[in-house]
Enzyme design. Sequence first.
Site, PDB file in Angstrom:
ATOM      1  N   ARG A   1       0.999  -1.353   0.184  1.00  0.00           N
ATOM      2  CA  ARG A   1       0.143  -0.058   0.043  1.00  0.00           C
ATOM      3  C   ARG A   1       0.859   1.287  -0.031  1.00  0.00           C
ATOM      4  O   ARG A   1       0.725   2.204  -0.735  1.00  0.00           O
ATOM      5  CB  ARG A   1      -1.097  -0.112   1.079  1.00  0.00           C
ATOM      6  CG  ARG A   1      -1.979  -1.043   1.233  1.00  0.00           C
ATOM      7  CD  ARG A   1      -2.871  -0.895   2.185  1.00  0.00           C
ATOM      8  NE  ARG A   1      -2.285  -1.803   3.637  1.00  0.00           N
ATOM      9  CZ  ARG A   1      -2.668  -1.346   4.684  1.00  0.00           C
ATOM     10  NH1 ARG A   1      -3.576  -0.356   4.992  1.00  0.00           N
ATOM     11  NH2 ARG A   1      -2.310  -1.877   5.730  1.00  0.00           N
TER      12      ARG A   1
ATOM     13  N   SER B   1      -6.083   4.411   4.445  1.00  0.00           N
ATOM     14  CA  SER B   1      -5.714   2.928   4.799  1.00  0.00           C
ATOM     15  C   SER B   1      -5.156   2.606   3.323  1.00  0.00           C
ATOM     16  O   SER B   1      -4.119   1.938   3.483  1.00  0.00           O
ATOM     17  CB  SER B   1      -6.890   1.956   4.938  1.00  0.00           C
ATOM     18  OG  SER B   1      -6.475   0.973   4.628  1.00  0.00           O
TER      19      SER B   1
ATOM     20  N   GLU C   1     -19.368   2.213  -3.198  1.00  0.00           N
ATOM     21  CA  GLU C   1     -18.244   1.617  -3.985  1.00  0.00           C
ATOM     22  C   GLU C   1     -18.753   1.299  -5.715  1.00  0.00           C
ATOM     23  O   GLU C   1     -18.187   1.424  -6.688  1.00  0.00           O
ATOM     24  CB  GLU C   1     -17.975  -0.104  -3.532  1.00  0.00           C
ATOM     25  CG  GLU C   1     -17.250   0.280  -2.408  1.00  0.00           C
ATOM     26  CD  GLU C   1     -17.968   0.318  -1.007  1.00  0.00           C
ATOM     27  OE1 GLU C   1     -19.114   0.281  -1.148  1.00  0.00           O
ATOM     28  OE2 GLU C   1     -17.756   0.635  -0.029  1.00  0.00           O
TER      29      GLU C   1
ATOM     30  N   ASP D   1     -10.231  -9.216  10.997  1.00  0.00           N
ATOM     31  CA  ASP D   1     -11.538  -8.628  10.404  1.00  0.00           C
ATOM     32  C   ASP D   1     -12.432  -9.662  10.040  1.00  0.00           C
ATOM     33  O   ASP D   1     -13.647  -9.858  10.278  1.00  0.00           O
ATOM     34  CB  ASP D   1     -11.439  -7.676   9.270  1.00  0.00           C
ATOM     35  CG  ASP D   1     -11.073  -6.374   9.900  1.00  0.00           C
ATOM     36  OD1 ASP D   1     -11.310  -6.045  11.164  1.00  0.00           O
ATOM     37  OD2 ASP D   1     -10.466  -5.369   9.116  1.00  0.00           O
TER      38      ASP D   1
END
Lengths: 313, 273
Positions: A9, A36, A57, A116
Amino acid sequence: MMSKTAAMRDAYGEALLELGASNRDVVVVGADTTGSLKSGVFATKFPERFFNVGIAEQNLVSIAAGMALAGKVAFAGTYAIFVPGKSVDQIRNNIAYPNLNVKLVCSHGGISVGPDGASHQQVEDIAIMRAIPKMKVIVPGDAVSTKAAVKAIATIPGPFYVRLTRSSTPVVYDSGFEYQFGKATVIREGPDIALVACGIMVPEALKAAESLKSKGVSATVLDLHTVKPIDSETILKVARQCGRVVTAEEHNVLGGMGSAVAEVLGEGHPTPMKRVGVMDTFGESGEAGELLKKYGLTAASIEQAASGLMQSR
Amino acid sequence: MDTAQEIVHLKELALSTRKLILEALAEAGSGHPGGSLSAVELLVTLYFHVMHHDPKNPRWEDRDRFFLSKGHAAPLLYSILAQAGYFPTEELMSLRKTGARLQGHPSMGIPGIEAPAGSEGIGLSLAVGTSLVAKLDNRPFRSYVLMGDGEQQEGQVWEAAMAASKFRLDNLTAIIDRNGIQQDGLTEQIMPLEPLAAKWRAFNWNVIEVDGYDFSQIMDGFDLATSTRNRPTVIIAHTVKGKGISFMEWSPHYHGTAPTKEKLSDVLSELER
């Protein structure tokens, strides 16, 4: 090589900054995950070319398509569970069908998302995206090749999906590495078996090859970062040379990279093979390393598959 | 041409457009007449009075953009584009045929078509994208999008509605073909939309309601949209599904059933009355 780790990332954010400076047609669209994803760094440098559409989205994908229709190179992305997860129709009809210049770069692919849990662990995205005509699919093996891939696709017209990983991963390549879209990278050569990997399984395949070497098995390791269009030539070449193939991916074994390799081998050079991947199941909460071990996504699993193939002849 | 003369001209175009839609659909043997006939006057006004575009140069950079979000009204858009000069009107008879350019729903490769359509609820987001680029690059073009009313049931419409007001897209005009009918029946029975105007106002849009067959109201609506600052505009046009053909009007059946070739001459003669 592989003694340090880096986040894909972060590499994405660095690539966006360079692209933003060199090409004023580059725009970035995000959906409340830009911090993020590190696409947010683009916002601080080029705020006028950065658009946050919130938790939406489908709108994210279609707005990026609209911007590409008006001439922009649109980078859009969020977590892989949402794009492609929540927006397949928009990807198919708004981006791929008209062959638009939209680059979907998404993070948190696979079960290494960790605590998660399964709702956030995308293990179907490679299958989904490679089934869409005109879509090109890249699963980089480390942060260095992530940056190189993102910079490369900015100059190649048409739609792309790039799948990144949440956690930091071993650095496989040195910074002088030259990325070639569509061309698998032979990282290591050996005559006995070919280990074909993508994403975080690339460093695992290298570890497996090292361990196999101590047992007298010399393996080729192929980084199949471009899953589509697939590099049939290199896959067939290593299959002919080695006669055995193991694929490894952090994805469902149904429809992913291993399936793509099986298609190539089945038609071009039938070769004994085994697929390492998620065995058609959902993940669960847990630390990334523990989950990877539990679901068989490690160097040990690759080595085990390889040893099985070595014995079967 | 003064306004009265222009309206006479637009009415003639509306009549010829309806004929072309019905001829093309009868020849194709399938397709969607109801929602094509309902919005004829809206598109005639857009293409022959409002929009800046050049049929001889369909990719002109500063052309106004039009997105048909209710993609099943392709016969309407194709008939308009043909009459504007984007391609020959004879080509309309190839609609939906294998190997023809004119796909059942809009697709790339057809002169004058900006984007594929057919999956409902998407066009407004595309227009948000082009409007953002116009703002970013300080370009003069406007973006227009025609939506169905049934389409308002798609969540993405409201995602796009929020985005358009966040980004103050006063260069964007949406039009809703409020004919009250969707494939399974009345919108207010399938999934009620009212109060529709209040919903759009709540999303911070400039809302204008017009009679979808009154050219001067339609023209005024577009003028008002163009002169409105800092907010996008939605024109809710009150229309009739299947407008102009008695047995098609208010009929959910003719949402997606083409007239037969046998019935075509009767149907066309009703238009002349």
